[in-house]
Structure formats: structure tokens, C-alpha cells
Write a protein that holds these residues in place. Structure first.
Motif, PDB file in Angstrom:
ATOM      1  N   ILE A  91       0.882  -1.176  -0.027  1.00  0.00           N
ATOM      2  CA  ILE A  91      -0.022  -0.053   0.016  1.00  0.00           C
ATOM      3  C   ILE A  91       0.866   1.077   0.002  1.00  0.00           C
ATOM      4  O   ILE A  91       1.758   1.443   1.041  1.00  0.00           O
ATOM      5  CB  ILE A  91      -1.130   0.122   1.229  1.00  0.00           C
ATOM      6  CG1 ILE A  91      -1.785  -1.096   1.404  1.00  0.00           C
ATOM      7  CG2 ILE A  91      -1.809   1.321   1.156  1.00  0.00           C
ATOM      8  CD1 ILE A  91      -2.589  -1.359   2.603  1.00  0.00           C
ATOM      9  N   LEU A  92       0.932   1.878  -1.136  1.00  0.00           N
ATOM     10  CA  LEU A  92       1.715   3.091  -1.195  1.00  0.00           C
ATOM     11  C   LEU A  92       1.848   4.263  -0.205  1.00  0.00           C
ATOM     12  O   LEU A  92       2.831   4.588   0.469  1.00  0.00           O
ATOM     13  CB  LEU A  92       1.673   3.838  -2.525  1.00  0.00           C
ATOM     14  CG  LEU A  92       1.953   2.813  -3.805  1.00  0.00           C
ATOM     15  CD1 LEU A  92       1.568   3.613  -5.104  1.00  0.00           C
ATOM     16  CD2 LEU A  92       3.426   2.699  -3.862  1.00  0.00           C
ATOM     17  N   GLU A  93       0.642   4.469   0.350  1.00  0.00           N
ATOM     18  CA  GLU A  93       0.459   5.249   1.458  1.00  0.00           C
ATOM     19  C   GLU A  93       1.178   4.821   2.616  1.00  0.00           C
ATOM     20  O   GLU A  93       1.995   5.782   3.353  1.00  0.00           O
ATOM     21  CB  GLU A  93      -1.150   5.436   1.815  1.00  0.00           C
ATOM     22  CG  GLU A  93      -1.268   6.481   2.990  1.00  0.00           C
ATOM     23  CD  GLU A  93      -2.752   6.596   3.218  1.00  0.00           C
ATOM     24  OE1 GLU A  93      -2.966   7.655   3.418  1.00  0.00           O
ATOM     25  OE2 GLU A  93      -3.430   5.508   2.989  1.00  0.00           O
ATOM     26  N   ARG A  94       1.203   3.668   2.956  1.00  0.00           N
ATOM     27  CA  ARG A  94       1.856   3.123   4.017  1.00  0.00           C
ATOM     28  C   ARG A  94       3.303   2.697   3.851  1.00  0.00           C
ATOM     29  O   ARG A  94       4.089   2.732   4.571  1.00  0.00           O
ATOM     30  CB  ARG A  94       1.130   1.624   4.427  1.00  0.00           C
ATOM     31  CG  ARG A  94       1.741   0.890   5.848  1.00  0.00           C
ATOM     32  CD  ARG A  94       1.023  -0.321   5.917  1.00  0.00           C
ATOM     33  NE  ARG A  94       1.646  -1.371   4.643  1.00  0.00           N
ATOM     34  CZ  ARG A  94       0.878  -2.319   4.348  1.00  0.00           C
ATOM     35  NH1 ARG A  94      -0.183  -2.716   4.867  1.00  0.00           N
ATOM     36  NH2 ARG A  94       1.204  -3.214   3.296  1.00  0.00           N
ATOM     37  N   GLY A 116       8.012   5.078   2.256  1.00  0.00           N
ATOM     38  CA  GLY A 116       9.412   5.203   2.801  1.00  0.00           C
ATOM     39  C   GLY A 116       9.984   3.955   2.464  1.00  0.00           C
ATOM     40  O   GLY A 116      11.318   4.194   3.107  1.00  0.00           O
ATOM     41  N   MET A 117       9.497   2.956   2.241  1.00  0.00           N
ATOM     42  CA  MET A 117      10.307   1.474   1.925  1.00  0.00           C
ATOM     43  C   MET A 117      10.839   1.369   0.512  1.00  0.00           C
ATOM     44  O   MET A 117      11.644   0.636   0.196  1.00  0.00           O
ATOM     45  CB  MET A 117       9.610   0.351   2.370  1.00  0.00           C
ATOM     46  CG  MET A 117       9.143   0.431   3.968  1.00  0.00           C
ATOM     47  SD  MET A 117       8.202  -0.830   4.326  1.00  0.00           S
ATOM     48  CE  MET A 117       8.758  -2.259   3.663  1.00  0.00           C
ATOM     49  N   ILE A 118      10.364   2.248  -0.280  1.00  0.00           N
ATOM     50  CA  ILE A 118      10.920   2.243  -1.543  1.00  0.00           C
ATOM     51  C   ILE A 118      12.284   2.666  -1.838  1.00  0.00           C
ATOM     52  O   ILE A 118      12.864   3.624  -1.349  1.00  0.00           O
ATOM     53  CB  ILE A 118      10.001   3.270  -2.521  1.00  0.00           C
ATOM     54  CG1 ILE A 118       8.680   2.805  -2.710  1.00  0.00           C
ATOM     55  CG2 ILE A 118      10.664   3.431  -3.974  1.00  0.00           C
ATOM     56  CD1 ILE A 118       7.515   4.004  -3.241  1.00  0.00           C
ATOM     57  N   GLN A 119      13.152   1.732  -2.479  1.00  0.00           N
ATOM     58  CA  GLN A 119      14.484   1.942  -2.614  1.00  0.00           C
ATOM     59  C   GLN A 119      14.916   2.451  -4.042  1.00  0.00           C
ATOM     60  O   GLN A 119      15.965   2.964  -3.948  1.00  0.00           O
ATOM     61  CB  GLN A 119      15.164   0.536  -2.342  1.00  0.00           C
ATOM     62  CG  GLN A 119      15.147  -0.052  -1.073  1.00  0.00           C
ATOM     63  CD  GLN A 119      15.667  -1.522  -1.029  1.00  0.00           C
ATOM     64  OE1 GLN A 119      16.264  -1.939  -1.963  1.00  0.00           O
ATOM     65  NE2 GLN A 119      15.306  -2.150   0.080  1.00  0.00           N
ATOM     66  N   TYR A 120      13.894   2.353  -4.840  1.00  0.00           N
ATOM     67  CA  TYR A 120      14.286   2.974  -6.354  1.00  0.00           C
ATOM     68  C   TYR A 120      13.175   3.591  -6.938  1.00  0.00           C
ATOM     69  O   TYR A 120      11.973   2.610  -6.989  1.00  0.00           O
ATOM     70  CB  TYR A 120      15.121   1.988  -7.182  1.00  0.00           C
ATOM     71  CG  TYR A 120      15.381   2.243  -8.406  1.00  0.00           C
ATOM     72  CD1 TYR A 120      16.590   3.121  -8.851  1.00  0.00           C
ATOM     73  CD2 TYR A 120      14.577   1.812  -9.486  1.00  0.00           C
ATOM     74  CE1 TYR A 120      16.810   3.610  -9.854  1.00  0.00           C
ATOM     75  CE2 TYR A 120      14.959   2.417 -10.905  1.00  0.00           C
ATOM     76  CZ  TYR A 120      16.136   2.989 -11.127  1.00  0.00           C
ATOM     77  OH  TYR A 120      16.266   3.436 -12.251  1.00  0.00           O
ATOM     78  N   LEU A 121      13.038   4.655  -7.554  1.00  0.00           N
ATOM     79  CA  LEU A 121      12.089   5.076  -8.343  1.00  0.00           C
ATOM     80  C   LEU A 121      12.523   5.653  -9.698  1.00  0.00           C
ATOM     81  O   LEU A 121      13.564   6.412  -9.613  1.00  0.00           O
ATOM     82  CB  LEU A 121      11.462   6.315  -7.624  1.00  0.00           C
ATOM     83  CG  LEU A 121      10.347   7.038  -8.168  1.00  0.00           C
ATOM     84  CD1 LEU A 121       9.030   5.841  -8.411  1.00  0.00           C
ATOM     85  CD2 LEU A 121       9.584   7.847  -7.427  1.00  0.00           C
TER      86      LEU A 121
END
Length: 63
Positions: free
Chosen positions: A41-44, A47-52
Motif C-alpha cells: 500500500i503506497l500510502e503505508r 518510505g520503504m521504496i528503494q528505487y524510483l
């Protein structure tokens, strides 16, 4: 991959169990709050995304 249209947005995920699939949402806010195929769930979990990777950023010379 998130694709923005005039009246909705689409989310596609390569490598999911059922293929890439395409899921439509009425807005980015709806996508942001929805549980995705892998439980994210992107909202939750933002902060755990390592690469965009954003093609628009590359096209505008922002990366």
C-alpha cells in the motif's frame, strides 16, 4: 508502471503471479491508498521504496 490519463490512472506490475495485469483507478489518491497485488500500500509503504524511475524526470533532465 503508473500511467496517467485525463480521467483515470492505470497501474501495471511486471512479474506478478498473474502476469503484468493492469488495474485502473479513478485517481492517483485512490491508487495511493489501494492494496496492490503484492500487498504493498503506497500510502503505508512509501518510505520503504528503494528505487524510483520516472521517465518524465529523465526527459526533463532532472536526474
Amino acid at each position: 508502471m503508473i500511467i496517467i490519463y485525463d480521467d483515470h490512472c492505470s497501474f501495471q506490475r511486471c512479474g506478478s503471479k498473474g502476469g503484468s495485469g493492469e488495474y485502473d483507478f479513478l485517481s492517483l489518491d485512490e491508487l495511493y491508498m489501494a492494496e496492490q497485488v503484492d500487498g504493498i500500500i503506497l500510502e503505508r509503504d512509501w518510505g520503504m521504496i528503494q528505487y524510483l524511475d520516472c521517465v518524465d524526470f529523465e526527459m526533463q533532465g532532472l536526474v
